[in-house]
Design a protein around this motif. Structure first.
Motif, PDB file in Angstrom:
ATOM      1  N   LYS A 109     -14.608  46.105 -33.991  1.00  0.00           N
ATOM      2  CA  LYS A 109     -14.382  45.760 -32.594  1.00  0.00           C
ATOM      3  C   LYS A 109     -13.672  46.931 -31.929  1.00  0.00           C
ATOM      4  N   ALA A 110     -13.911  47.140 -30.652  1.00  0.00           N
ATOM      5  CA  ALA A 110     -13.238  48.204 -29.915  1.00  0.00           C
ATOM      6  C   ALA A 110     -11.922  47.659 -29.363  1.00  0.00           C
ATOM      7  N   GLU A 111     -10.817  48.031 -30.017  1.00  0.00           N
ATOM      8  CA  GLU A 111      -9.476  47.603 -29.598  1.00  0.00           C
ATOM      9  C   GLU A 111      -9.402  46.090 -29.392  1.00  0.00           C
ATOM     10  N   GLY A 112     -10.009  45.345 -30.303  1.00  0.00           N
ATOM     11  CA  GLY A 112      -9.960  43.894 -30.252  1.00  0.00           C
ATOM     12  C   GLY A 112     -11.012  43.264 -29.364  1.00  0.00           C
ATOM     13  N   PHE A 113     -11.812  44.071 -28.693  1.00  0.00           N
ATOM     14  CA  PHE A 113     -12.839  43.544 -27.797  1.00  0.00           C
ATOM     15  C   PHE A 113     -14.219  43.740 -28.425  1.00  0.00           C
TER      16      PHE A 113
END
Length: 123
Positions: A109-113
């Protein structure tokens, strides 16, 4: 026609591996579990036997003994609790089929997103 499939569940993954699909795209939580379970590649053969036996016995004992067993397995195998839990969820045979039969590329995931994914290509 390309021999590829996208999967999100353990059952879909098992079917794809059993059907020898050339390219499997794994999405979401399942991709993260496979990534964690890849620590199994570093486990010695004797520790792998112990891990297999412990995982096979866990459903029968369950409860506290299962939790104690996981803690003991971390010391025996050198794998973390998250990795052992992922192997327990996916099953030792499936993980070994994946690690031995497929080249894998994990995208977190990209920084939790977003959503984690893994591209698996048959060796």
């Amino acid at each position: 026609m390309s021999n590829s499939v996208e999967v999100r569940t353990k059952e879909e993954l098992e079917a794809a591996v059993n059907n020898k699909v050339e390219k499997i795209i794994v999405k979401g939580d399942l991709a993260e579990k496979i990534h964690k379970a890849e620590a199994i590649k570093k486990v010695s053969k004797p520790a792998l036997v112990i891990l297999g036996a412990a995982l096979a016995a866990t459903p029968f004992t369950g409860g506290v003994s299962g939790a104690v067993g996981v803690v003991g397995l971390t010391a025996t195998t050198g794998m973390g609790i998250a990795a052992i839990t992922a192997v327990a969820f996916l099953g030792l045979a499936l993980i070994l089929s994946i690690t031995n039969g497929y080249d894998r590329k994990f995208t977190a995931k990209a920084e939790g997103f977003g959503e984690a994914s893994m591209e698996m290509n048959k060796k």
